[in-house]
Design a protein around this motif. Structure first.
Motif, PDB file in Angstrom:
ATOM      1  N   CYS A 127     -70.432  55.369   4.699  1.00  0.00           N
ATOM      2  CA  CYS A 127     -71.318  55.763   5.802  1.00  0.00           C
ATOM      3  C   CYS A 127     -71.779  57.217   5.654  1.00  0.00           C
ATOM      4  O   CYS A 127     -70.959  58.137   5.651  1.00  0.00           O
ATOM      5  CB  CYS A 127     -70.578  55.567   7.127  1.00  0.00           C
ATOM      6  N   ALA A 187     -67.722  57.779  14.316  1.00  0.00           N
ATOM      7  CA  ALA A 187     -68.342  56.576  14.887  1.00  0.00           C
ATOM      8  C   ALA A 187     -67.645  56.193  16.183  1.00  0.00           C
ATOM      9  O   ALA A 187     -66.427  56.320  16.287  1.00  0.00           O
ATOM     10  CB  ALA A 187     -68.250  55.428  13.889  1.00  0.00           C
ATOM     11  N   LEU A 241     -73.297  58.995   7.823  1.00  0.00           N
ATOM     12  CA  LEU A 241     -73.062  59.721   9.086  1.00  0.00           C
ATOM     13  C   LEU A 241     -71.639  60.268   9.116  1.00  0.00           C
ATOM     14  O   LEU A 241     -71.394  61.381   9.575  1.00  0.00           O
ATOM     15  CB  LEU A 241     -73.310  58.793  10.280  1.00  0.00           C
ATOM     16  N   CYS A 242     -70.695  59.479   8.602  1.00  0.00           N
ATOM     17  CA  CYS A 242     -69.305  59.950   8.481  1.00  0.00           C
ATOM     18  C   CYS A 242     -69.242  61.126   7.510  1.00  0.00           C
ATOM     19  O   CYS A 242     -68.559  62.114   7.765  1.00  0.00           O
ATOM     20  CB  CYS A 242     -68.388  58.836   7.979  1.00  0.00           C
ATOM     21  N   HIS A 277     -74.091  57.107  16.278  1.00  0.00           N
ATOM     22  CA  HIS A 277     -73.208  56.763  15.170  1.00  0.00           C
ATOM     23  C   HIS A 277     -72.232  55.731  15.717  1.00  0.00           C
ATOM     24  O   HIS A 277     -71.273  56.078  16.396  1.00  0.00           O
ATOM     25  CB  HIS A 277     -72.501  58.046  14.687  1.00  0.00           C
ATOM     26  N   HIS A 322     -70.449  50.623  10.261  1.00  0.00           N
ATOM     27  CA  HIS A 322     -71.080  51.698  11.038  1.00  0.00           C
ATOM     28  C   HIS A 322     -72.595  51.555  10.986  1.00  0.00           C
ATOM     29  O   HIS A 322     -73.142  51.018  10.032  1.00  0.00           O
ATOM     30  CB  HIS A 322     -70.688  53.070  10.473  1.00  0.00           C
TER      31      HIS A 322
HETATM   32 ZN    ZN Z   1     -69.804  56.295  10.005  1.00  0.00          ZN
END
Ligand code: ZN
Length: 204
Positions: free
Chosen positions: A187, A196, A189-190, A19, A27
């Motif tokens: 994002c 990140a 992933l966030c 990430h 990101h």
């Molecule tokens: Zn992210």
């Protein structure tokens, strides 16, 4: 036979999954760490020779390869060796890309700009402008890998609006590495709760 550049990056542990916080502020789940590929001079030589062949076959005459420091230097130096050309680099002085260290450029010298990876080509373009102002003739751009924002010679990917490279000059790269980037707000992933981090800040 063309090289499997993706496999070369994977074998060198240079195709990172995680990430990542990119220098643009966006990101990404993946990151290409070219320094890990180029730490092996034999691999660097192999990649540069392939890139040099593409440039020669296209009939582009190169007197000098110029790279923006720091990322482009190893790739550019090896490419210059493979082309039998001179090598110089530009670096940022108070954010402005500049030719220093006694490097000189003669009028109408044919210069090719080389990066390790071209994303939008911003640094490469700044480097080109720095030597163009000194009278050089820019003949094209090159990189080991293209992140898919610009169109390289021989690829059917179309250039995205973010691409900063001039459309009227050739861009040579060995392969396209297209993966998504996200703004910090969007994002996924966030949203999954991870944070990140900057590539290199955790030993990679
Ligand atoms: Zn992210």
């Amino acid at each position: 036979m063309s090289l499997n550049v993706e496999q070369i990056y994977k074998d060198a542990n240079a195709y990172l999954e995680g990430h990542f916080l990119l220098s643009s502020g966006n990101h990404s789940q993946y990151y290409l760490q070219s320094a890990k590929v180029l730490e092996n001079p034999k691999t660097a030589e192999l990649l540069a020779k392939e890139l040099a062949n593409m440039i020669k076959e296209a009939g582009v005459k190169v007197d000098t390869v110029c790279s923006p420091a720091l990322g482009g230097i190893l790739a550019g130096y090896e490419l210059a060796r493979a082309l039998g050309a001179r090598f110089i680099f530009t670096e940022r002085v108070e954010k402005v890309m500049t030719l220093r260290r006694g490097f000189e450029v003669s009028k109408d010298e044919n210069i090719l700009i080389c990066e390790d990876i071209i994303t939008t080509g911003g640094s490469a373009l700044e480097s080109a402008k720095a030597v163009e102002e000194l009278g050089a003739n820019i003949v094209g751009f090159a990189a080991l890998a293209n992140r898919g924002f610009c169109k390289r010679e021989g690829s059917d990917i179309t250039a995205k609006p973010d691409c900063k490279l001039p459309q009227d000059l050739p861009f040579f790269a060995l392969d396209d590495f297209v993966f998504e980037i996200y703004s910090s707000e969007s994002c996924p992933l966030c949203k999954d709760g991870s944070k990140a981090y900057k590539p290199g800040s955790r030993g990679n």
